[in-house]
Design an enzyme around this catalytic site. Structure first.
Site, PDB file in Angstrom:
ATOM      1  N   ASN A  61       0.848  -1.194   0.000  1.00 31.49           N
ATOM      2  CA  ASN A  61       0.000   0.000   0.000  1.00 31.49           C
ATOM      3  C   ASN A  61       0.875   1.231   0.000  1.00 31.49           C
ATOM      4  O   ASN A  61       1.985   1.193   0.521  1.00 31.49           O
ATOM      5  CB  ASN A  61      -0.822   0.047   1.276  1.00 31.49           C
ATOM      6  CG  ASN A  61      -1.939  -0.958   1.284  1.00 31.49           C
ATOM      7  OD1 ASN A  61      -2.439  -1.353   0.238  1.00 31.49           O
ATOM      8  ND2 ASN A  61      -2.324  -1.382   2.461  1.00 31.49           N
ATOM      9  N   ASP A  69      -4.594  -5.666   2.207  1.00 27.75           N
ATOM     10  CA  ASP A  69      -5.817  -6.427   2.443  1.00 27.75           C
ATOM     11  C   ASP A  69      -5.762  -7.826   1.838  1.00 27.75           C
ATOM     12  O   ASP A  69      -6.537  -8.692   2.201  1.00 27.75           O
ATOM     13  CB  ASP A  69      -7.012  -5.665   1.847  1.00 27.75           C
ATOM     14  CG  ASP A  69      -7.359  -4.449   2.701  1.00 27.75           C
ATOM     15  OD1 ASP A  69      -7.250  -4.560   3.928  1.00 27.75           O
ATOM     16  OD2 ASP A  69      -7.700  -3.396   2.125  1.00 27.75           O
ATOM     17  N   PHE A  76      -7.439   3.584  11.881  1.00 30.05           N
ATOM     18  CA  PHE A  76      -7.260   4.628  10.883  1.00 30.05           C
ATOM     19  C   PHE A  76      -8.063   4.259   9.643  1.00 30.05           C
ATOM     20  O   PHE A  76      -8.279   3.078   9.362  1.00 30.05           O
ATOM     21  CB  PHE A  76      -5.764   4.773  10.511  1.00 30.05           C
ATOM     22  CG  PHE A  76      -5.025   5.700  11.444  1.00 30.05           C
ATOM     23  CD1 PHE A  76      -4.866   5.373  12.782  1.00 30.05           C
ATOM     24  CD2 PHE A  76      -4.502   6.909  10.983  1.00 30.05           C
ATOM     25  CE1 PHE A  76      -4.197   6.221  13.656  1.00 30.05           C
ATOM     26  CE2 PHE A  76      -3.833   7.769  11.845  1.00 30.05           C
ATOM     27  CZ  PHE A  76      -3.676   7.426  13.182  1.00 30.05           C
ATOM     28  N   LYS A 131     -16.357   1.871  10.043  1.00 31.23           N
ATOM     29  CA  LYS A 131     -15.203   1.130  10.573  1.00 31.23           C
ATOM     30  C   LYS A 131     -15.185   1.156  12.104  1.00 31.23           C
ATOM     31  O   LYS A 131     -14.792   0.182  12.738  1.00 31.23           O
ATOM     32  CB  LYS A 131     -13.899   1.668   9.973  1.00 31.23           C
ATOM     33  CG  LYS A 131     -13.746   1.202   8.528  1.00 31.23           C
ATOM     34  CD  LYS A 131     -12.570   1.762   7.790  1.00 31.23           C
ATOM     35  CE  LYS A 131     -12.715   1.374   6.304  1.00 31.23           C
ATOM     36  NZ  LYS A 131     -11.676   1.897   5.457  1.00 31.23           N
TER      37      LYS A 131
HETATM   38  N1  CTP Z   1      -6.348  -2.978   9.130  1.00 33.79           N
HETATM   39  C1  CTP Z   1      -5.856  -4.075   9.800  1.00 33.79           C
HETATM   40  N2  CTP Z   1      -5.692  -5.254   9.143  1.00 33.79           N
HETATM   41  C2  CTP Z   1      -6.024  -5.373   7.838  1.00 33.79           C
HETATM   42  C3  CTP Z   1      -6.531  -4.251   7.147  1.00 33.79           C
HETATM   43  C4  CTP Z   1      -6.681  -3.058   7.829  1.00 33.79           C
HETATM   44  O1  CTP Z   1      -5.566  -3.979  10.991  1.00 33.79           O
HETATM   45  N3  CTP Z   1      -5.841  -6.518   7.217  1.00 33.79           N
HETATM   46  C5  CTP Z   1      -6.543  -1.719   9.886  1.00 33.79           C
HETATM   47  C6  CTP Z   1      -5.598  -0.590   9.497  1.00 33.79           C
HETATM   48  O2  CTP Z   1      -4.434  -0.606  10.298  1.00 33.79           O
HETATM   49  C7  CTP Z   1      -6.439   0.639   9.785  1.00 33.79           C
HETATM   50  C8  CTP Z   1      -7.855   0.165   9.577  1.00 33.79           C
HETATM   51  O3  CTP Z   1      -7.804  -1.264   9.601  1.00 33.79           O
HETATM   52  O4  CTP Z   1      -6.342   1.043  11.138  1.00 33.79           O
HETATM   53  C9  CTP Z   1      -8.522   0.592   8.332  1.00 33.79           C
HETATM   54  O5  CTP Z   1      -7.826   0.170   7.224  1.00 33.79           O
HETATM   55  P1  CTP Z   1      -8.526   0.223   5.795  1.00 33.79           P
HETATM   56  O6  CTP Z   1      -7.631  -0.423   4.810  1.00 33.79           O
HETATM   57  O7  CTP Z   1      -8.987   1.617   5.535  1.00 33.79           O
HETATM   58  O8  CTP Z   1      -9.794  -0.647   6.107  1.00 33.79           O
HETATM   59  P2  CTP Z   1     -10.443  -1.880   5.442  1.00 33.79           P
HETATM   60  O9  CTP Z   1     -11.058  -2.690   6.528  1.00 33.79           O
HETATM   61  O10 CTP Z   1      -9.486  -2.556   4.554  1.00 33.79           O
HETATM   62  O11 CTP Z   1     -11.644  -1.226   4.711  1.00 33.79           O
HETATM   63  P3  CTP Z   1     -12.066  -1.005   3.183  1.00 33.79           P
HETATM   64  O12 CTP Z   1     -11.210  -1.890   2.342  1.00 33.79           O
HETATM   65  O13 CTP Z   1     -13.489  -1.381   3.231  1.00 33.79           O
HETATM   66  O14 CTP Z   1     -11.853   0.455   2.979  1.00 33.79           O
END
Ligand code: CTP
Length: 426
Positions: free
Chosen positions: A229, A298, A342, A356
Site C-alpha cells: 500500500n 488487504d 485509521f 469502521k
Molecule cells: N487494518 C488491519 N488489518 C487489515 C486491514 C486493515 O488492521 N488486514 C486496519 C488498518 O491498520 C487501519 C484500519 O484497519 O487502522 C482501516 O484500514 P482500511 O484499509 O482503511 O480498512 P479496510 O477494513 O481494509 O476497509 P475497506 O477496504 O473497506 O476500505
C-alpha cells in the site's frame, strides 16, 4: 510530608513561583528582526529568556536589542563571556545554559542551522549548547522557498522531527529574495504559543503503555515481487514520538519505511500482515492504548512460490486471499483497552469512518481523504477527521503530522475520561 516541607519555605520564596526559562536561539537570516517580536512575546508571557545569537544573526540585528528586551546579557559566541574568570567559566557556559533552561526555541532556524543540528555539528555556542540540551526543542525555519523544498533540507527536517523536535512550519508569501512560496518565518505569536503549549504540556501519558503500528505491509508474490500500500509511515511514527514525549512506554510495530526510529521507542520491524499480527498479539497484554496507523495490505498470496515467476504468458492472473484484519480481531479481544483505527478513504469519509468504528469495535477512527492535494501519504502535513465511540465526529485543521499526533492523543485522553464517567439517569 510535602506540606510540612512547604511550611518551612520562607514566605517570600513561596510567593514567587520560579519563572519558566527558555533559550531563544537566533540564526542569521533576514527574519532575525522578527525574533525581537518573538522575544517580547515570550517575556510578556513571563518566561525568563536567555538569548543566544549566532555570528551571522548579529549581522542582521544587534544583540543590544535583545539585551534590552530580556534584561540579560546576550550570548554571542563560545568565548565571549564577560565574566572576570573568563576562560574556564566561558568554556563550559554552554553546558550551564543547557542545564538551566527548560526549552530551546530557535527562530529563525536557517537551512544551515537545521543541517548542523541534524548532523550534530558543534562549532559555535548555539550548536554546542543544542547538543548538551535535553529538554524540548522548537524550530521555526525561515529561508528561500527552493532552499526549504530542497531534499537536503527536507531530510534534515525529517531527522529533527523524528528526534522529537517540533517544527513551527514557515508560512507562504512574499520572501525577501523576491520569490513567493513557502519559507517565511511563522508569525512570532504562533511561535510563542507553541513555546507556551510545549511548556504547559504535562507528562500526561506517564504510566501508560502504547502500542502503535505504522507503515505499509509487503505481501510477497515471489522472492522478488510484492504487493503493498502507499504509506510513508510518517503518521504512525509521529504518534510514537508524541506518545513517548508525553511519558508513555511505546512499542512501534513497523512495516518497511524510510523514517528514522523515534527516540525512546521500542521499534519492532515486520514485513507482512501475518508478521504484524503476530507481534501485535504478542504485545497486546501489556498495552493500554492501541493505535493502528499501519496501512495493512488487504490481500496476499497464501502460497508464495519459491522461485521467481517467469514472463512466459502475455497475461498473468494471481489469486489472492484476504489477510487477517488485525484491527477487527483486536476489536473483539480488546477488553477495556482503548483501540484507535485509521481509515484512508477516497470518498464518503464520515460514513466510512463511522462504519469502521462500528464494525471493528474501535473507540476512535482517525480518517483522512487521500486524494486531496498535498495531504495524506508522503506529506508531512495532513488533514484529518475523528469519529468517536461517543458518537461525535469532527475535523481538525490541516497541520503537521507531529502536531496532529498530539491532538489525537489529547482526544484519546478526553475519550477515556468520557467513557469512564458514570452515565447519569441509568
Ligand atoms: N487494518 C488491519 N488489518 C487489515 C486491514 C486493515 O488492521 N488486514 C486496519 C488498518 O491498520 C487501519 C484500519 O484497519 O487502522 C482501516 O484500514 P482500511 O484499509 O482503511 O480498512 P479496510 O477494513 O481494509 O476497509 P475497506 O477496504 O473497506 O476500505
Amino acid at each position: 510530608m510535602q506540606d510540612q516541607h512547604r511550611d518551612r519555605v520562607p514566605a517570600a520564596e513561596a510567593e514567587t513561583p520560579k519563572k519558566r526559562s527558555v533559550v531563544l536561539g537566533i540564526g542569521g537570516g533576514i527574519a532575525a528582526y522578527k525574533a525581537a517580536e518573538l522575544c517580547r512575546a515570550l517575556v510578556q508571557r513571563d518566561f525568563s529568556v536567555q538569548v543566544v545569537m549566532t555570528a551571522a544573526a548579529q549581522e542582521f540585528v544587534r544583540p543590544l536589542t535583545f539585551a534590552a528586551l530580556t534584561g540579560r546579557k546576550v550570548i554571542t559566541g563560545l568565548f565571549s563571556s564577560e565574566s572576570s574568570e573568563a576562560t574556564l567559566s566561558s568554556a563550559v557556559e554552554h553546558i550551564g545554559v543547557a542545564q538551566e533552561h527548560e526549552l530551546l526555541v530557535v527562530a529563525p532556524a536557517t537551512a544551515h542551522l537545521l543541517a548542523k543540528f541534524s548532523h550534530g555539528l558543534a562549532d559555535d555556542f548555539l550548536t554546542t549548547m543544542y547538543l548538551a540540551f535535553t529538554g524540548p526543542v522548537i524550530l521555526a525555519p525561515a529561508m528561500n522557498s527552493n532552499m526549504w523544498l530542497h531534499p537536503a533540507t527536507q531530510a534534515n527536517l525529517a531527522a529533527l522531527q523524528a528526534r522529537g523536535h517540533r517544527i513551527v512550519e514557515p508560512g507562504e508569501g512574499f520572501l525577501a529574495c523576491g520569490m513567493e512560496g513557502p519559507g517565511r518565518l511563522a508569525e512570532p505569536e504562533e511561535i510563542a504559543q507553541a513555546v507556551s503549549a510545549e511548556l504547559n504540556r504535562r507528562r500526561d501519558l506517564e504510566g501508560e503503555t502504547v502500542l502503535i503500528t505504522a507503515g505499509p505491509t509487503q505481501e510477497p508474490l515471489d522472492p522478488v515481487r510484492f504487493i503493498s500500500n502507499r504509506s510513508s509511515g510518517k503518521m504512525g511514527y509521529a504518534m510514537a514520538t508524541a506518545a513517548a514525549q508525553r511519558g508513555a512506554r511505546v512499542t512501534l510495530i513497523s512495516g518497511p519505511v524510510h523514517v528514522p526510529a523515534p527516540r525512546g521507542v521500542i521499534v519492532i520491524p515486520v514485513r507482512t500482515a501475518d508478521e504484524m499480527r503476530a507481534k501485535v498479539f504478542e504485545n497486546l497484554d501489556r498495552s493500554d492504548i492501541i493505535i493502528k496507523a499501519a496501512a495493512v495490505a488487504d490481500f496476499h498470496l497464501t502460497d508464495v512460490p519459491a522461485h521467481k515467476m517467469k514472463k512466459t504468458a502475455a497475461r498473468l492472473s494471481v489469486e489472492l486471499d484476504p489477510t487477517v484484519d488485525i484491527l477487527a480481531e483486536l476489536g473483539s479481544r480488546k477488553g477495556d483497552r482503548l483501540l484507535i483505527g485509521f481509515a484512508a478513504e477516497t470518498e464518503n469519509l464520515e460514513r466510512e469512518a463511522r462504519r469502521k468504528l462500528e464494525t471493528k469495535n474501535c473507540d476512535m477512527v482517525v480518517a483522512n481523504l487521500v486524494n486531496g492535494e498535498g495531504t495524506g501519504f508522503d506529506s508531512d502535513q495532513n488533514e484529518i477527521s475523528l469519529a468517536l465511540r461517543t458518537g461525535e465526529y469532527f475535523s481538525l485543521p490541516r497541520a503537521s503530522k507531529r502536531e496532529l499526533a498530539d491532538r489525537i492523543l489529547d482526544e484519546i485522553l478526553k475519550l477515556r475520561r468520557a467513557l469512564a464517567a458514570p452515565v447519569h439517569g441509568r
